[in-house]
Design an enzyme around this catalytic site. Structure first.
Site, PDB file in Angstrom:
ATOM      1  N   ASP A  30     -15.678  -3.592  -5.738  1.00  0.00           N
ATOM      2  CA  ASP A  30     -15.789  -4.826  -4.958  1.00  0.00           C
ATOM      3  C   ASP A  30     -17.232  -5.303  -5.025  1.00  0.00           C
ATOM      4  OD1 ASP A  30     -13.814  -6.164  -2.581  1.00  0.00           O
ATOM      5  OD2 ASP A  30     -15.944  -6.682  -2.451  1.00  0.00           O
TER       6      ASP A  30
ATOM      7  N   CYS B  91      -2.685 -14.447  -3.491  1.00  0.00           N
ATOM      8  CA  CYS B  91      -2.467 -14.939  -2.131  1.00  0.00           C
ATOM      9  C   CYS B  91      -2.755 -16.437  -2.040  1.00  0.00           C
ATOM     10  CB  CYS B  91      -3.324 -14.167  -1.132  1.00  0.00           C
ATOM     11  SG  CYS B  91      -5.106 -14.314  -1.406  1.00  0.00           S
TER      12      CYS B  91
ATOM     13  N   ARG C 134       0.840  -1.203   0.000  1.00  0.00           N
ATOM     14  CA  ARG C 134       0.000   0.000   0.000  1.00  0.00           C
ATOM     15  C   ARG C 134       0.874   1.252   0.000  1.00  0.00           C
ATOM     16  NH1 ARG C 134      -3.926  -3.392   2.938  1.00  0.00           N
ATOM     17  NH2 ARG C 134      -2.822  -3.170   4.911  1.00  0.00           N
TER      18      ARG C 134
ATOM     19  N   PHE D 171     -11.132  -5.463  -6.427  1.00  0.00           N
ATOM     20  CA  PHE D 171     -11.243  -6.252  -5.196  1.00  0.00           C
ATOM     21  C   PHE D 171     -10.782  -5.387  -4.019  1.00  0.00           C
ATOM     22  CE2 PHE D 171     -10.122  -9.088  -8.722  1.00  0.00           C
ATOM     23  CZ  PHE D 171     -11.201  -9.960  -8.729  1.00  0.00           C
TER      24      PHE D 171
END
Length: 401
Positions: A251, A338, A213, A229
Site C-alpha cells: 500500500d 468499488c 475476506r 492496496f
C-alpha cells in the site's frame, strides 16, 4: 403536515412509480422559490398525484432523495422506526454475532434512507452523511441509535466533511454526537482488528469485504499471497490466520501500514508477513517481484463520475493485466472494483480484456459482491457498487512431444 411541494414535468413520474428513490433536477417543473437545502419535500406529478417524500438538495443532478413513498410525519419516532427496521434486518442476516461485532447498520437507499450510512464498530457507531437532509438530522439519528442499541453502543461519531456535497470547502465539521471513543478493537469472523473511526478511511474499515475476506481464507492454507492496496491488512490477516505460508502486503500509505502492523499484533499466526509501502503499479511491474499462489487486487474507486469512467476502465485493465502476470500457474486472482459508475458487465468486460493481453488461460471460479449488511434495494440497482471476480489462472504451456 405542510411540507414544500415539488411538481414534476409531465411524463417524469415513471421512475418514482417504479419506486426508484431519485428525482433528477431536470425532471422538476415547479418548486418553491425559497426552498433550502435539506428541506423535507413532497414530490407530486403534473396531474396532482402524490409520489413520495424526501430531502431536497440543489447544485447536483439528484435534486430529491426519496425516503418514503407514503405521506408521513418526519418527526417523533420516525428515526427510531427506520433504524429499528434496519436492526431487525441485520438480525435476520446474523449480525451482530459472538464472532462479529463490526457491521453496516444503515446502507443508504438499501435501507430506504438515501444519503445516510451508519457503521457499527463494537461500541462505536459512525454516522456518515451524503446529503444536507441527513446532515441536519444527524443528532436525531445519533439519539435513536444510542436509544435502540444502548446495550452495546456508547459513542456516535459524525463524519461529514469529506462526504457532503461541496466537499471539504463546506463549513461542516466531523464531530462526536455521543461519547468520545476514537478507536476500538473489533471482531470480524473471529479475527481481531483495531479500528480508528477518526483517522481511518471511509468510516474506519472496509466492512463490505467481510465475506470476501473469509473466501480468501478458504483458499490460503499452504499458499503464498500478495495483497495489493492492502489498507490496514484485512485480507492479509485472514490469509495468515488460515495458514498462508507467506503474505506480502502493499500500500502507498505509511499510515495504513502502521495500522496493519498494529492489527498483526492482535492475532496469532505461523506464516511470514512482509509489508511494502509502495505504489502498487510500479511494484507489480518490477520483474524482481516473484510469483504468488494468490493475488488480491482491491483498489480504491478509480472513477467517481461518468466523465472519468473511460480512464478508470483503462486503469483497471492495466492493473489486472499486471496482476495476472504475478499469479503462479494454477493460482488465483481476487479482483475488485468499488467504482459505482463501472457496472458489473463493464467490469467483467474489462477483466476479459486484461485476461486476453495476459496470455493466460483463465476460469471464473466465482462472482463476488458486497456483504448482506450492504443491501441493494430491488428498485435501486445502483446500490450494487462492489463487483469482484475470483479467477483461476494457468499458463499456456507448450505442448510436450
Amino acid at each position: 403536515m405542510d411540507n414544500p411541494k415539488i411538481i414534476l414535468r409531465r411524463g417524469k413520474e415513471g421512475s418514482l412509480e417504479r419506486r426508484h428513490p431519485w428525482v433528477f433536477s431536470g425532471a422538476i417543473y415547479e418548486k418553491p422559490a425559497a426552498l433550502t437545502n435539506g428541506s423535507v419535500v413532497e414530490v407530486w406529478s403534473s396531474d396532482k398525484r402524490f409520489l413520495g417524500m424526501g430531502h431536497y438538495q440543489s447544485g447536483g443532478s439528484i435534486a430529491v432523495r426519496i425516503f418514503s413513498f407514503t405521506r408521513i410525519e418526519v418527526e417523533g419516532n420516525f428515526w427510531k422506526k427506520a433504524i429499528g427496521d434496519a436492526i431487525v434486518y441485520r438480525k435476520q442476516v446474523g449480525l451482530p454475532s459472538t464472532h462479529t461485532n463490526a457491521y453496516r447498520l444503515i446502507h443508504g437507499e438499501g435501507d430506504h434512507l438515501p444519503g445516510l450510512i451508519v457503521d457499527i464498530y463494537a461500541s462505536i457507531a459512525v454516522v456518515q452523511v451524503h446529503s444536507y437532509g441527513m446532515y441536519l438530522a444527524a443528532q436525531s439519528i445519533a439519539d435513536a441509535i444510542v436509544s435502540l442499541l444502548s446495550d452495546t453502543v456508547d459513542t456516535v461519531y459524525l463524519r461529514c466533511k469529506e462526504t457532503m456535497p461541496g466537499g471539504p470547502s463546506l463549513d461542516v465539521t466531523d464531530i462526536f454526537l455521543h461519547g468520545a471513543r476514537e478507536s476500538t478493537p473489533v471482531l470480524e469472523n473471529g479475527v481481531t482488528f483495531s479500528v480508528n473511526v477518526v483517522l481511518g478511511q471511509k468510516t474506519g474499515f472496509f466492512l463490505d469485504q467481510r465475506d470476501n475476506r473469509q473466501l480468501v481464507a478458504k483458499y490460503s492454507q499452504g499458499n503464498t499471497v500478495l495483497n495489493c492496496f492492502c489498507y490496514t491488512g484485512g485480507f492479509s490477516i485472514y490469509a495468515l490466520m488460515a495458514g498462508a505460508t507467506s503474505v506480502t502486503s502493499v500500500d502507498i500509505s505509511q499510515k495504513a501500514m502502521d495500522q496493519l502492523a498494529e492489527n498483526l499484533t492482535y492475532n496469532t499466526f505461523s506464516g511470514q508477513h512482509s509489508s511494502v509501502c509502495d505504489n502498487v503499479m510500479p511494484f507489480l511491474s518490477n520483474p524482481a517481484v516473484s510469483l504468488f499462489d494468490i493475488v488480491i487486487v482491491d483498489p480504491p474507486a478509480f472513477a467517481k463520475s461518468l466523465q472519468k469512467r473511460h480512464n478508470a476502465v483503462q486503469a483497471y485493465k492495466r492493473l489486472n493485466q499486471m496482476a495476472m502476470k504475478k499469479v503462479r500457474h494454477g493460482g488465483m486472482l481476487f479482483t475488485f472494483s468499488c467504482s459505482q459508475v463501472v457496472g458489473t458487465q463493464l467490469f467483467y468486460d474489462t477483466i476479459v480484456a486484461a485476461g486476453i493481453e495476459s496470455g493466460k488461460k483463465i476460469r471464473v471460479v466465482q462472482q463476488l459482491s458486497q456483504g448482506a449488511d450492504h443491501p441493494v434495494q430491488l428498485f435501486h440497482p445502483e446500490g450494487h457498487y462492489l463487483k469482484g471476480l475470483l479467477l483461476y489462472l494457468e499458463d499456456n504451456l507448450p505442448d510436450t512431444p
